[in-house]
Design a protein around this motif. Structure first.
Motif, PDB file in Angstrom:
ATOM      1  N   LEU A 108       0.709  -1.097  -0.001  1.00  0.00           N
ATOM      2  CA  LEU A 108       0.263   0.052   0.095  1.00  0.00           C
ATOM      3  C   LEU A 108       0.688   1.256  -0.170  1.00  0.00           C
ATOM      4  CD1 LEU A 108      -3.010  -0.774   2.576  1.00  0.00           C
ATOM      5  CD2 LEU A 108      -3.148  -0.423  -0.221  1.00  0.00           C
ATOM      6  N   PHE A 109       2.058   1.024  -0.310  1.00  0.00           N
ATOM      7  CA  PHE A 109       2.761   2.188  -0.440  1.00  0.00           C
ATOM      8  C   PHE A 109       2.506   3.190  -1.745  1.00  0.00           C
ATOM      9  CE2 PHE A 109       6.608   5.028  -2.123  1.00  0.00           C
ATOM     10  CZ  PHE A 109       6.855   5.615  -1.049  1.00  0.00           C
ATOM     11  N   PRO A 110       1.729   4.235  -1.583  1.00  0.00           N
ATOM     12  CA  PRO A 110       1.142   5.158  -2.407  1.00  0.00           C
ATOM     13  C   PRO A 110       2.131   5.454  -3.851  1.00  0.00           C
ATOM     14  CG  PRO A 110       1.608   6.546  -0.667  1.00  0.00           C
ATOM     15  CD  PRO A 110       1.880   5.190  -0.421  1.00  0.00           C
ATOM     16  N   ARG A 111       1.420   5.563  -5.030  1.00  0.00           N
ATOM     17  CA  ARG A 111       2.087   6.069  -6.169  1.00  0.00           C
ATOM     18  C   ARG A 111       1.263   7.214  -6.667  1.00  0.00           C
ATOM     19  NH1 ARG A 111       2.940   0.233  -9.291  1.00  0.00           N
ATOM     20  NH2 ARG A 111       4.349  -0.613  -7.681  1.00  0.00           N
ATOM     21  N   PRO A 112       1.908   8.178  -7.351  1.00  0.00           N
ATOM     22  CA  PRO A 112       1.382   9.146  -8.077  1.00  0.00           C
ATOM     23  C   PRO A 112      -0.002   8.745  -8.813  1.00  0.00           C
ATOM     24  CG  PRO A 112       3.727   9.451  -8.435  1.00  0.00           C
ATOM     25  CD  PRO A 112       3.564   7.831  -7.793  1.00  0.00           C
ATOM     26  N   SER A 113      -1.049   9.562  -8.416  1.00  0.00           N
ATOM     27  CA  SER A 113      -2.439   9.212  -9.331  1.00  0.00           C
ATOM     28  C   SER A 113      -3.246  10.408  -9.236  1.00  0.00           C
ATOM     29  CB  SER A 113      -3.144   8.103  -8.315  1.00  0.00           C
ATOM     30  OG  SER A 113      -4.325   7.924  -8.917  1.00  0.00           O
ATOM     31  N   PHE A 114      -3.733  10.685 -10.373  1.00  0.00           N
ATOM     32  CA  PHE A 114      -4.651  11.746 -10.537  1.00  0.00           C
ATOM     33  C   PHE A 114      -6.198  11.451 -10.784  1.00  0.00           C
ATOM     34  CE2 PHE A 114      -0.325  13.342 -11.554  1.00  0.00           C
ATOM     35  CZ  PHE A 114      -0.218  14.467 -10.778  1.00  0.00           C
ATOM     36  N   GLN A 115      -6.468  10.162 -10.355  1.00  0.00           N
ATOM     37  CA  GLN A 115      -7.814   9.663 -10.150  1.00  0.00           C
ATOM     38  C   GLN A 115      -8.639  10.151  -9.121  1.00  0.00           C
ATOM     39  OE1 GLN A 115      -7.857   5.349 -10.932  1.00  0.00           O
ATOM     40  NE2 GLN A 115      -6.787   5.661 -13.083  1.00  0.00           N
ATOM     41  N   TRP A 116      -8.831  11.157  -8.940  1.00  0.00           N
ATOM     42  CA  TRP A 116      -9.460  11.954  -7.666  1.00  0.00           C
ATOM     43  C   TRP A 116     -10.883  12.048  -7.684  1.00  0.00           C
ATOM     44  CZ3 TRP A 116      -5.825  17.145  -7.651  1.00  0.00           C
ATOM     45  CH2 TRP A 116      -4.654  16.597  -7.198  1.00  0.00           C
ATOM     46  N   LYS A 117     -11.615  11.824  -9.015  1.00  0.00           N
ATOM     47  CA  LYS A 117     -13.070  11.901  -9.033  1.00  0.00           C
ATOM     48  C   LYS A 117     -13.664  10.503  -8.677  1.00  0.00           C
ATOM     49  CE  LYS A 117     -13.127  15.876 -12.227  1.00  0.00           C
ATOM     50  NZ  LYS A 117     -13.611  16.395 -13.363  1.00  0.00           N
ATOM     51  N   THR A 118     -13.422  10.185  -7.588  1.00  0.00           N
ATOM     52  CA  THR A 118     -13.968   8.822  -7.277  1.00  0.00           C
ATOM     53  C   THR A 118     -14.885   8.906  -5.996  1.00  0.00           C
ATOM     54  OG1 THR A 118     -12.282   7.988  -5.576  1.00  0.00           O
ATOM     55  CG2 THR A 118     -12.083   7.639  -8.023  1.00  0.00           C
ATOM     56  N   ASN A 119     -15.742   8.028  -6.018  1.00  0.00           N
ATOM     57  CA  ASN A 119     -16.810   7.985  -4.826  1.00  0.00           C
ATOM     58  C   ASN A 119     -16.012   7.908  -3.476  1.00  0.00           C
ATOM     59  OD1 ASN A 119     -19.371   7.990  -3.555  1.00  0.00           O
ATOM     60  ND2 ASN A 119     -18.920   5.885  -2.953  1.00  0.00           N
ATOM     61  N   ASP A 120     -14.858   7.339  -3.200  1.00  0.00           N
ATOM     62  CA  ASP A 120     -14.184   7.039  -2.093  1.00  0.00           C
ATOM     63  C   ASP A 120     -13.496   8.442  -1.797  1.00  0.00           C
ATOM     64  OD1 ASP A 120     -14.604   4.569  -1.546  1.00  0.00           O
ATOM     65  OD2 ASP A 120     -13.131   3.685  -2.831  1.00  0.00           O
ATOM     66  N   VAL A 121     -12.816   8.942  -2.799  1.00  0.00           N
ATOM     67  CA  VAL A 121     -12.271  10.521  -2.609  1.00  0.00           C
ATOM     68  C   VAL A 121     -13.280  11.429  -2.315  1.00  0.00           C
ATOM     69  CG1 VAL A 121     -10.803  12.474  -3.610  1.00  0.00           C
ATOM     70  CG2 VAL A 121     -10.317   9.968  -4.150  1.00  0.00           C
ATOM     71  N   GLY A 122     -14.304  11.365  -2.707  1.00  0.00           N
ATOM     72  CA  GLY A 122     -15.314  12.393  -2.663  1.00  0.00           C
ATOM     73  C   GLY A 122     -15.825  12.253  -0.984  1.00  0.00           C
ATOM     74  N   ARG A 123     -16.075  11.268  -0.726  1.00  0.00           N
ATOM     75  CA  ARG A 123     -16.353  10.745   0.755  1.00  0.00           C
ATOM     76  C   ARG A 123     -15.507  11.425   1.875  1.00  0.00           C
ATOM     77  NH1 ARG A 123     -16.880   4.787   0.771  1.00  0.00           N
ATOM     78  NH2 ARG A 123     -17.444   5.277   3.225  1.00  0.00           N
ATOM     79  N   PHE A 124     -14.064  11.188   1.308  1.00  0.00           N
ATOM     80  CA  PHE A 124     -12.874  11.533   2.083  1.00  0.00           C
ATOM     81  C   PHE A 124     -12.825  12.973   2.291  1.00  0.00           C
ATOM     82  CE2 PHE A 124      -8.547  13.269   2.110  1.00  0.00           C
ATOM     83  CZ  PHE A 124      -8.347  12.954   3.243  1.00  0.00           C
ATOM     84  N   LEU A 125     -13.140  13.637   1.211  1.00  0.00           N
ATOM     85  CA  LEU A 125     -13.015  15.237   1.338  1.00  0.00           C
ATOM     86  C   LEU A 125     -14.286  15.751   1.946  1.00  0.00           C
ATOM     87  CD1 LEU A 125     -12.128  15.934  -2.446  1.00  0.00           C
ATOM     88  CD2 LEU A 125     -10.681  16.372  -0.277  1.00  0.00           C
ATOM     89  N   SER A 126     -15.407  15.008   1.845  1.00  0.00           N
ATOM     90  CA  SER A 126     -16.692  15.685   2.672  1.00  0.00           C
ATOM     91  C   SER A 126     -16.427  15.312   4.139  1.00  0.00           C
ATOM     92  CB  SER A 126     -17.790  14.611   2.206  1.00  0.00           C
ATOM     93  OG  SER A 126     -18.218  14.661   0.928  1.00  0.00           O
ATOM     94  N   ALA A 127     -15.531  14.313   4.716  1.00  0.00           N
ATOM     95  CA  ALA A 127     -15.243  13.923   5.999  1.00  0.00           C
ATOM     96  C   ALA A 127     -14.193  14.822   6.490  1.00  0.00           C
ATOM     97  CB  ALA A 127     -14.914  12.637   6.305  1.00  0.00           C
ATOM     98  N   LEU A 128     -13.558  15.401   5.516  1.00  0.00           N
ATOM     99  CA  LEU A 128     -12.214  16.098   6.061  1.00  0.00           C
ATOM    100  C   LEU A 128     -12.692  17.743   6.092  1.00  0.00           C
ATOM    101  CD1 LEU A 128      -9.056  16.094   6.540  1.00  0.00           C
ATOM    102  CD2 LEU A 128      -8.958  16.877   4.004  1.00  0.00           C
ATOM    103  N   GLY A 129     -13.591  17.930   5.356  1.00  0.00           N
ATOM    104  CA  GLY A 129     -13.961  19.435   5.387  1.00  0.00           C
ATOM    105  C   GLY A 129     -14.295  19.984   6.785  1.00  0.00           C
ATOM    106  N   PRO A 130     -15.343  19.295   7.472  1.00  0.00           N
ATOM    107  CA  PRO A 130     -15.622  19.824   8.736  1.00  0.00           C
ATOM    108  C   PRO A 130     -14.450  20.017   9.729  1.00  0.00           C
ATOM    109  CG  PRO A 130     -17.321  18.197   7.967  1.00  0.00           C
ATOM    110  CD  PRO A 130     -16.145  18.239   7.017  1.00  0.00           C
ATOM    111  N   THR A 131     -13.605  18.989   9.529  1.00  0.00           N
ATOM    112  CA  THR A 131     -12.474  18.944  10.695  1.00  0.00           C
ATOM    113  C   THR A 131     -11.321  19.967  10.315  1.00  0.00           C
ATOM    114  OG1 THR A 131     -12.493  16.516  10.298  1.00  0.00           O
ATOM    115  CG2 THR A 131     -10.551  17.604  11.327  1.00  0.00           C
ATOM    116  N   LEU A 132     -11.137  20.475   8.835  1.00  0.00           N
ATOM    117  CA  LEU A 132     -10.328  21.638   8.535  1.00  0.00           C
ATOM    118  C   LEU A 132     -11.064  22.839   9.305  1.00  0.00           C
ATOM    119  CD1 LEU A 132      -9.217  20.724   5.099  1.00  0.00           C
ATOM    120  CD2 LEU A 132      -8.108  20.310   6.984  1.00  0.00           C
TER     121      LEU A 132
END
Length: 254
Positions: free
Chosen positions: A230-254
């Motif tokens: 699971l060592f990450p690699r460069p990726s620009f596939q940001w328009k996914t459901n999982d990433v969207g959920r992550f940003l939604s959860a991160l927003g209120p914390t920020l």
């Protein structure tokens, strides 16, 4: 059923104990670090260094400390739990894509912010530290700007550490992530006790040690991620459901 609950309870208690032990060691070494800086660095240079370090910590607290894990861990844990439904191969692929997307997004944002901070550091420091305390000492503002620019890479490293730690926590691996901050403090203590340097150069060494400590703190987690696949690699596939959920959860914390 009762046996499973007892095992799960024991696992949670063990994990909490490991995390608490790591935090305790880190806090003790952090106190030793502060004592070493207070003892071996003169007041003006110390003030400049601590002010610059405080600015670097803003990025770490904003993007890394706590908030990233709150939004990241539940989603990755849910993905990993889906192997019974979607199969192990599909689950592993989805987990890698999610980790790589968050990693690439985090690095992209932090690099842009760090570059802007580096270019406009004199204005930022001048705004944050305006007042008789700093401005009355000739060269103190300029010294703070210099130190802040030297340690500008630290927020990126600290936030990557937070991401890597969140990945390990998703797999209930706590020990190495708990120990890593203690290693950062060890690097800082060694730098603070460099008696052969003049005070100003000593603080310059401390500023560089912040970056070195950040590399050590982050780097010690990489072998575990590589072994887990699971060592990450460069990726620009940001328009996914999982990433969207992550940003939604991160927003209120920020």
């Amino acid at each position: 059923m009762t046996s499973d609950r007892n095992e799960e309870k024991g696992s949670v208690l063990l994990s909490a104990g490991i995390a608490a032990f790591g935090i305790l060691i880190s806090r003790i070494l952090g106190m030793v670090r502060d004592m070493a800086i207070a003892k071996f660095v003169d007041t003006n240079s110390r003030d400049a260094f601590l002010s610059a370090f405080r600015l670097a910590n803003v990025f770490r607290r904003l993007f890394g400390e706590g908030g990233l894990g709150i939004g990241f861990i539940p989603i990755l844990t849910e993905i990993l739990a889906g192997h019974k439904t979607h199969g192990l191969g599909a689950t592993e692929t989805r987990a890698r894509e999610f980790v790589s997307a968050v990693f690439s997004m985090l690095v992209s944002v932090l690099l842009v912010l760090s570059l802007l901070a580096y270019l406009f550091m004199d204005r930022i420091i001048g705004f944050l530290l305006a007042g008789d305390g700093f401005e009355s000492v000739p060269g103190k503002i300029a010294l703070t700007v210099q130190f802040a620019r030297y340690m500008i890479a630290f927020p990126v490293l600290a936030c990557l550490y937070a991401l890597f730690m969140a990945i390990l926590h998703s797999f209930r691996r706590f020990l190495i992530a708990a120990i890593a901050p203690a290693l950062f403090n060890v690097v800082m203590i060694v730098a603070a006790r460099s008696f052969l340097w003049t005070s100003e150069r000593q603080v310059l060494l401390l500023s560089i040690a912040v970056v070195v400590g950040g590399i050590v703190q982050m780097g010690i987690l990489i072998p575990s991620l590589v072994r887990m696949g699971l060592f990450p690699r460069p990726s620009f596939q940001w328009k996914t459901n999982d990433v969207g959920r992550f940003l939604s959860a991160l927003g209120p914390t920020l």
